[in-house]
Design an enzyme around this catalytic site. Sequence first.
Site, PDB file in Angstrom:
ATOM      1  N   ASP A  32      -7.096  12.647  19.506  1.00 34.33           N
ATOM      2  CA  ASP A  32      -6.330  11.744  20.342  1.00 34.33           C
ATOM      3  C   ASP A  32      -7.318  10.661  20.802  1.00 34.33           C
ATOM      4  O   ASP A  32      -8.538  10.850  20.722  1.00 34.33           O
ATOM      5  CB  ASP A  32      -5.756  12.507  21.538  1.00 34.33           C
ATOM      6  CG  ASP A  32      -5.008  11.612  22.497  1.00 34.33           C
ATOM      7  OD1 ASP A  32      -4.204  10.780  22.034  1.00 34.33           O
ATOM      8  OD2 ASP A  32      -5.230  11.744  23.714  1.00 34.33           O
ATOM      9  N   CYS A  74       1.596   5.698  17.252  1.00 37.42           N
ATOM     10  CA  CYS A  74       3.027   5.516  17.485  1.00 37.42           C
ATOM     11  C   CYS A  74       3.163   4.384  18.492  1.00 37.42           C
ATOM     12  O   CYS A  74       2.682   4.498  19.617  1.00 37.42           O
ATOM     13  CB  CYS A  74       3.651   6.792  18.044  1.00 37.42           C
ATOM     14  SG  CYS A  74       5.358   6.505  18.604  1.00 37.42           S
ATOM     15  N   ASP A  98      -6.989   8.090  24.007  1.00 31.00           N
ATOM     16  CA  ASP A  98      -7.161   7.965  25.458  1.00 31.00           C
ATOM     17  C   ASP A  98      -7.413   9.327  26.100  1.00 31.00           C
ATOM     18  O   ASP A  98      -6.621  10.245  25.947  1.00 31.00           O
ATOM     19  CB  ASP A  98      -5.924   7.322  26.081  1.00 31.00           C
ATOM     20  CG  ASP A  98      -5.683   5.909  25.578  1.00 31.00           C
ATOM     21  OD1 ASP A  98      -6.673   5.215  25.271  1.00 31.00           O
ATOM     22  OD2 ASP A  98      -4.512   5.501  25.494  1.00 31.00           O
ATOM     23  N   CYS A 101      11.602   8.874  18.345  1.00 29.62           N
ATOM     24  CA  CYS A 101      11.048   8.613  17.010  1.00 29.62           C
ATOM     25  C   CYS A 101      10.349   9.864  16.468  1.00 29.62           C
ATOM     26  O   CYS A 101       9.987  10.770  17.224  1.00 29.62           O
ATOM     27  CB  CYS A 101      10.056   7.454  17.067  1.00 29.62           C
ATOM     28  SG  CYS A 101       8.610   7.815  18.071  1.00 29.62           S
TER      29      CYS A 101
END
Length: 175
Positions: A8, A93, A10, A101
């Site tokens: 990931d 995304c 952040d 989504c």
Amino acid sequence: MKRAVFLDRDGVINEVLTDRVKFVNKPKDFYFLPKVPEAIKTLNQHFDYVFVVTNQGGIGLGFMKETDLQKIHAYMIKELKKKGAVIHEVVYCPHKPKSGCACRKPNSKLIEDLGKKYNVDLAQSYMVGDTDTDIIAGKRAGTKGVFLGEQEPLADAVFSDLLSAAQWIIQDAIA
């Protein structure tokens, strides 16, 4: 087949919600967390690929443009490369939270798509994140989940920082 570590962004690679920066909307807002370049460089020595998989709902919410995000990622990759650390690809995304989504974590599409593209054995790979959605996305894709923070019952391991996590991942991959 190849092996990969999915990170990931952040809260794993860079600061977010700190005294110095709230959100990263421009390259000048991007600050590496301690020992991140060293951690990624270490992972590069043991894995075929290191990828970044990140939700960036700020685009869908109108806080930044996709071109701004691409500049942030180019800056991150360039600064890591100066320290001998390589990110092979960044995927994200751009949709709003709760948009439904398929690509937004905790869905696993971004991870699965990278796995197919690079011929990665997801069962021999790892997803590292700082939220349960990161761990869930990794588990849905078939990876092991490593959590950065205090506790996460769904994770295979929990660490306070990426370098500690990287050292465990390497040992676990050898075992």
